[in-house]
Design a protein around this motif. Sequence first.
Motif, short mmCIF file in Angstrom:
data_model
loop_
_atom_site.label_atom_id
_atom_site.label_comp_id
_atom_site.label_asym_id
_atom_site.label_seq_id
_atom_site.Cartn_x
_atom_site.Cartn_y
_atom_site.Cartn_z
N ARG A 192 47.43 36.70 42.38
CA ARG A 192 46.63 36.42 43.57
C ARG A 192 45.57 37.48 43.84
N ILE A 193 45.68 38.65 43.22
CA ILE A 193 44.88 39.80 43.65
C ILE A 193 43.38 39.59 43.43
N SER A 194 43.00 38.71 42.52
CA SER A 194 41.58 38.47 42.30
C SER A 194 40.91 37.95 43.57
N ARG A 195 41.66 37.26 44.40
CA ARG A 195 41.09 36.73 45.64
C ARG A 195 40.76 37.87 46.61
N PHE A 196 41.54 38.95 46.55
CA PHE A 196 41.22 40.12 47.39
C PHE A 196 39.98 40.83 46.85
N THR A 197 39.93 41.04 45.53
CA THR A 197 38.81 41.77 44.95
C THR A 197 37.50 41.00 45.06
#
Length: 291
Positions: free
Chosen positions: A110-115
Motif C-alpha cells: 500500500r505504501i506507494s499510495r503514500f509516496t
Amino acid sequence: MSGLPSLRALRYFHQAALHQSFSLAAQSLHVTHSAVSHQIKQLEEWLGKPLFLRTSGRVQLTPDGERLKICCVQTFREIENTCEKIRAPNQHSLIVSCAPSFLAQWLIPRISRFTERHGDVALTFQTHIDIERVRSGQTDVLILSHEQPLQEDIAATLITVDYIGPVCAPKFSECFTYQTDFSKLPLLHADTKLHAWAEWAKKTGAHGDFWAGRHFDNLTLAIQAARNGMGIIMTPQILVKKEIREGALIAPLGFAEVDRATWMMVKATRKEETEIDLFRRWLLEEASVAG
C-alpha cells in the motif's frame, strides 16, 4: 573529575567492543594498534575498572564493558541519525518500524499510495517492535499489535481492532469446524506468534493440540506455506484480506476479535510533527478501507 571521559576514548572503545579486537578497531579507525590500546587504558583508568579481559593475545569484554558497549552503540547511533538529519534539513523523512509480517503483507503493498501523495517524505523501514527505539529517537513511528498502551511518554493511535482466524488454501482437502479436534489437522505456526492458536482457542472454545505442527521463522513464511496447501495458519485478518479477496486463501471459520489492537506509536513530544501527522492520517485512511 569531569562528568564524562574522553569522547575519543569512548569512540575507540566502541569500535574495539564491536570488533572484539584492538587490531580490527585500529583498522576501522585508521589509527595504530597502540593508539587504540592507549585510549582504552586511559578510559579504564578514568572508570577505575577494567573493560576488557586480555588473555593469550585476545580481548574479551568484562560485564562492565558489556554495559558500556550497549550504551555506546545506542548513543553513537542516535548521534549519527541526528547528524544525518541536520546535514539534510530540507529532506523530510520518517523511520517506520513494524513486525516483518505487517511490513510484507500489509504496508509494502500500500505504501506507494503514500509516496504518490507525499513524495517529499522519505521513508525508511525497519523490522523490529522495540518501543525503546521510539523513546531514543532511533525510530519515528512504531506500528505494533498490543493491548491498550499506557505509557505517558508515548502517544498511541488506534489503527484497528485485531481479529484473528485460521486460514488455508481453497484446495485444502480437510474440512473443519469449531467442533473439530484440531490435533488431527496440519497446523502451521510462526515462531514470532507462538501463542496465536491458543489465544484463538480460548476465545472460540475450539479444542485440540495447538502446539504441534510445522514451524516457520515468521508469519509471512507461514502464510505462504498455507497458500501452497501445507496446512492451516492462524493469522490476523488485516494481513490476509487481499489473499482472501483474490481467492488465494479462505477463512472457513471467519475471524474472532481478540484482546489486542494495532496501534501507531510515536514519542508524545513529537506527535504533532508534520510528517508524523501525515503518516498517521494516511494509515488510518488505509486501515478503514475494506481489503
